[in-house]
Design a protein around this motif. Structure first.
Motif, short mmCIF file in Angstrom:
data_model
loop_
_atom_site.label_atom_id
_atom_site.label_comp_id
_atom_site.label_asym_id
_atom_site.label_seq_id
_atom_site.Cartn_x
_atom_site.Cartn_y
_atom_site.Cartn_z
N VAL A 60 0.66 -1.33 -0.09
CA VAL A 60 -0.01 -0.04 0.10
C VAL A 60 1.09 1.20 -0.01
CG1 VAL A 60 -1.76 1.45 1.27
CG2 VAL A 60 -1.80 -1.31 0.96
N ASN A 61 2.06 1.06 0.60
CA ASN A 61 2.97 2.28 0.41
C ASN A 61 3.15 2.81 -0.90
OD1 ASN A 61 3.59 2.65 3.29
ND2 ASN A 61 4.74 0.63 3.04
N VAL A 62 3.61 1.84 -2.02
CA VAL A 62 3.84 2.24 -3.34
C VAL A 62 2.48 2.92 -4.00
CG1 VAL A 62 4.43 1.27 -5.55
CG2 VAL A 62 5.49 0.65 -3.36
N ALA A 63 1.20 2.12 -3.56
CA ALA A 63 -0.10 2.43 -4.08
C ALA A 63 -0.71 3.80 -3.61
CB ALA A 63 -0.94 1.33 -4.16
N ALA A 64 -0.26 4.05 -2.30
CA ALA A 64 -1.07 5.14 -1.81
C ALA A 64 -1.19 6.56 -2.51
CB ALA A 64 0.05 5.70 -0.44
N PRO A 65 -0.37 6.99 -3.39
CA PRO A 65 -0.51 8.38 -4.10
C PRO A 65 -1.72 7.87 -5.15
CG PRO A 65 1.70 7.95 -3.81
CD PRO A 65 1.17 6.86 -3.37
N SER A 66 -1.56 6.87 -5.61
CA SER A 66 -2.52 6.44 -6.72
C SER A 66 -4.14 6.26 -6.08
CB SER A 66 -2.25 5.25 -7.53
OG SER A 66 -1.17 5.23 -8.29
N LEU A 81 8.77 4.26 5.30
CA LEU A 81 8.60 3.55 4.14
C LEU A 81 7.35 4.49 3.52
CD1 LEU A 81 8.40 -0.22 4.92
CD2 LEU A 81 10.10 1.11 3.42
N LEU A 82 6.47 5.00 3.94
CA LEU A 82 5.21 5.83 3.57
C LEU A 82 5.63 7.30 3.27
CD1 LEU A 82 2.25 6.22 3.28
CD2 LEU A 82 2.28 7.19 5.82
N THR A 83 6.45 7.86 4.12
CA THR A 83 7.08 9.33 3.67
C THR A 83 7.86 9.15 2.51
OG1 THR A 83 8.68 9.22 5.42
CG2 THR A 83 6.30 10.14 5.82
N LEU A 84 8.88 8.34 2.44
CA LEU A 84 9.75 8.55 1.16
C LEU A 84 8.94 7.79 -0.25
CD1 LEU A 84 12.78 8.64 0.29
CD2 LEU A 84 13.05 6.23 0.78
N THR A 85 8.09 7.14 -0.02
CA THR A 85 7.33 6.48 -1.06
C THR A 85 6.58 8.12 -1.75
OG1 THR A 85 7.18 4.54 -0.31
CG2 THR A 85 5.62 5.09 -2.11
N LEU A 86 5.91 8.41 -0.94
CA LEU A 86 4.96 9.76 -1.19
C LEU A 86 6.27 10.73 -1.88
CD1 LEU A 86 2.52 10.28 1.89
CD2 LEU A 86 2.15 9.39 -0.49
N LEU A 102 9.48 13.59 -6.80
CA LEU A 102 10.45 13.34 -7.75
C LEU A 102 9.58 12.83 -9.15
CD1 LEU A 102 13.27 11.39 -6.07
CD2 LEU A 102 12.80 14.03 -6.44
N HIS A 103 8.22 12.45 -9.16
CA HIS A 103 7.40 12.28 -9.95
C HIS A 103 7.88 10.87 -10.73
CE1 HIS A 103 5.32 15.95 -9.63
NE2 HIS A 103 6.68 16.47 -9.89
N TYR A 104 8.29 10.04 -9.67
CA TYR A 104 8.43 8.54 -10.25
C TYR A 104 7.18 7.80 -10.39
CZ TYR A 104 13.55 8.69 -8.95
OH TYR A 104 14.98 8.98 -8.80
N SER A 105 7.37 6.80 -11.45
CA SER A 105 6.14 5.99 -11.53
C SER A 105 6.28 5.08 -10.31
CB SER A 105 6.37 5.08 -12.89
OG SER A 105 7.55 4.10 -12.60
N PRO A 106 5.15 4.42 -10.11
CA PRO A 106 4.97 3.45 -9.10
C PRO A 106 6.08 2.34 -9.02
CG PRO A 106 2.93 3.99 -9.69
CD PRO A 106 3.67 4.34 -10.66
N MET A 107 6.33 1.74 -10.31
CA MET A 107 7.24 0.76 -10.63
C MET A 107 8.77 1.35 -10.09
SD MET A 107 7.84 -1.79 -13.70
CE MET A 107 8.56 -0.57 -14.96
#
Length: 522
Positions: A64-70, A324-329, A335-340
């Protein structure tokens, strides 16, 4: 040691205190004139089923950390709701761990395992089709309760169904599964989002659990023999309610208060939560005093190792969940990285975690709990380095700059997380190891909730006024304090080397075979 596949034989299997969530080395009461052990010939076919459940439970903590913004964008969720989506799973998971272990002893471990799997799969389905954030939060809570029902049975089943000489290899595979679940949550989650299967965006990260869960349930009923101990501790339902409600009342204002400008209900909730926790302590003291079965035997707090272990868990896991949450966000929104790409950025952390955890047991055998202090220090160096990179490079930071500091954090995690419960239990009386390990692992999950809620509140409040770079800096300052606190508490752990541990070897394959890893990692 007498272990059989089913209860009617009259042989002894581990009691609930010894099979609580991720207990280190469950012990078995040996009956007088024991019969020859009977082990089910299907046990190796059943092993992937048990390990699959372990993988799923960890995957859903971190994916969910990776998917959080989506998720936030798609469901128009507020920052506080996003924190609930991330932290709700860990909260209900932690709240149900000890109860799940005792229910497994009372109604049967296979039955409880399959009930947990079914609950997890159904909740995953509703999470995947959630039309709004309220349904998603409820589904995440249900997922956590499902995991709490199935995961406490895993070590009990592995211990009861495999021969003593087979267990080192079995537990090594268990440890590898834990590591893969942690890493895959960040990396595979990013891949699933990037693929955008059927145009469903983030939803497949939950829906993928449904077919896997159905197959696992069918195979579990066919391959896993039922087992339960001859005698099991009774439930402490009032203790469960008081502790869960108390921590929930303390956590809810942390998650929701900042977004609502701290209304009066948040302060009332803090007071009520404190009162409920105090009542819980009083009830446990009373129940233990009259010979009952308290959820938390207060005699554990007489041991310095247990107290310091709780504090290490509190600081370290609060840091781990929040960073993990804050760095993923930051990676996706700043940095506008894609989720992958964001998920792959965490690969150095995952690889370093896996490698250092493989060597952790032999290092612990040689140096005792001092290696836990080394791990906490490495994590502290890593998070300080991460703060420096973010401060210097800001929105120009690259994955190449982030990789070394993330690897350092991974090394620290690999030396702390698998060993902290074992390091504490070596100084706790043997009759208390089950309850102690259960509370230590429960504290780990609650600490992740508190870290996500507390540091997440700082992050989102700062982002609203000063931007995402400043928000991550503030979050990392809090993480530095949490890791430094955990490091300080490790020096209160007993420094004696664990008794009865074979001399360490340098060969990595031998380490893998001798490993009984990730005690307390769940």
């Amino acid at each position: 040691m007498t272990l059989t596949a089913s209860h009617p034989t009259g042989t002894r299997t581990p009691s609930s205190g010894q099979t609580s969530a991720i207990a280190a080395g469950p012990q078995v009461t040996t009956a007088s004139a024991p019969a020859a052990p009977v082990y089910d010939p299907r046990r190796w076919k059943a092993l992937p089923v048990v390990l699959t459940a372990t993988f799923m439970s960890l995957f859903d903590i971190f994916v969910v950390n990776v998917a959080a913004p989506s998720i936030q964008h798609d469901l128009h969720a507020s920052s506080s709701i996003l924190e609930l989506v991330v932290a709700g799973y860990s909260f209900s998971y932690a709240a149900g761990l000890v109860t799940g272990a005792r229910l497994g002893d009372l109604v049967g471990r296979r039955r409880m395992f399959t009930i947990g799997l079914a609950t997890f799969a159904v909740a995953s389905f509703f999470a995947g089709i959630s039309p709004n954030s309220a349904v998603l939060v409820a589904a995440r809570l249900a997922q956590g309760f499902g995991a709490a029902a199935m995961i406490p049975q895993v070590l009990a089943l592995l211990t009861a169904n495999f021969k003593p000489e087979e267990r080192p290899r079995v537990f090594a595979l268990f440890g590898v599964t834990v590591g893969l679940g942690t890493v895959a949550g960040q990396i595979l989650g990013g891949v699933l989002l990037q693929l955008n299967i059927f145009g469903w965006g983030w939803r497949p990260i939950f829906l993928v659990n449904v077919p896997i869960g159905i197959v696992a349930i069918i195979l579990a009923r066919r391959l896993i023999p039922e087992s339960r101990p001859d005698a099991a501790d009774r439930l402490d339902p009032l203790g469960v309610v008081l502790l869960t409600a108390g921590v929930g009342a303390l956590t809810a204002p942390l998650v929701l208060g900042q977004a609502q400008n701290w209304p009066i209900w948040t302060w009332i909730s803090f007071v009520v939560g404190s009162a409920l926790v105090a009542t819980f302590v009083w009830w446990e003291h009373r129940l233990g005093g009259r010979g009952g079965h308290p959820l938390l035997p207060l005699s554990l707090f007489e041991h310095r190792a247990f107290n310091s272990g709780l504090l290490v868990n509190l600081g370290f896991f609060a840091f781990f969940g929040s960073v993990l949450l804050t760095l993923t966000l930051f990676l996706q929104e700043g940095l506008h990285y894609s989720p992958m790409r964001a998920g792959l950025t965490f690969a150095p952390l995952g690889v370093a975690f896996a490698l250092s955890s493989l060597k952790g047991r032999s290092l612990h055998a040689r140096y005792g709990t001092a290696i836990i202090s080394v791990g906490a220090a490495a994590a502290l160096v890593g998070v300080v380095g991460l703060t420096v990179v973010v401060t210097v490079s800001g929105l120009s930071a690259t994955a190449l700059e982030l990789s070394p500091v993330l690897a350092m954090i991974g090394i620290g995690n690999g030396l702390v997380i698998p060993l902290i419960v074992q390091g504490v239990l070596q100084s706790v009386p043997s009759q208390s190891t089950g309850a102690a390990s259960g509370m230590l692992t429960t504290t780990q999950q609650f600490a992740m909730v508190l870290g996500i809620a507390g540091v997440g509140t700082l992050f989102f409040a700062r982002e609203a006024t000063s931007g995402i770079v400043s928000a991550l800096q503030f979050g990392l300052f809090a993480d530095i304090a949490l890791v430094a606190f955990a490091l300080g508490m490790t020096f209160l752990l007993p420094r004696a080397k664990p008794a009865g541990v074979p001399a360490p070897v340098d060969d990595m394959d031998d380490d893998l075979l001798d490993l009984h890893p990730f005690e307390g990692a769940l």
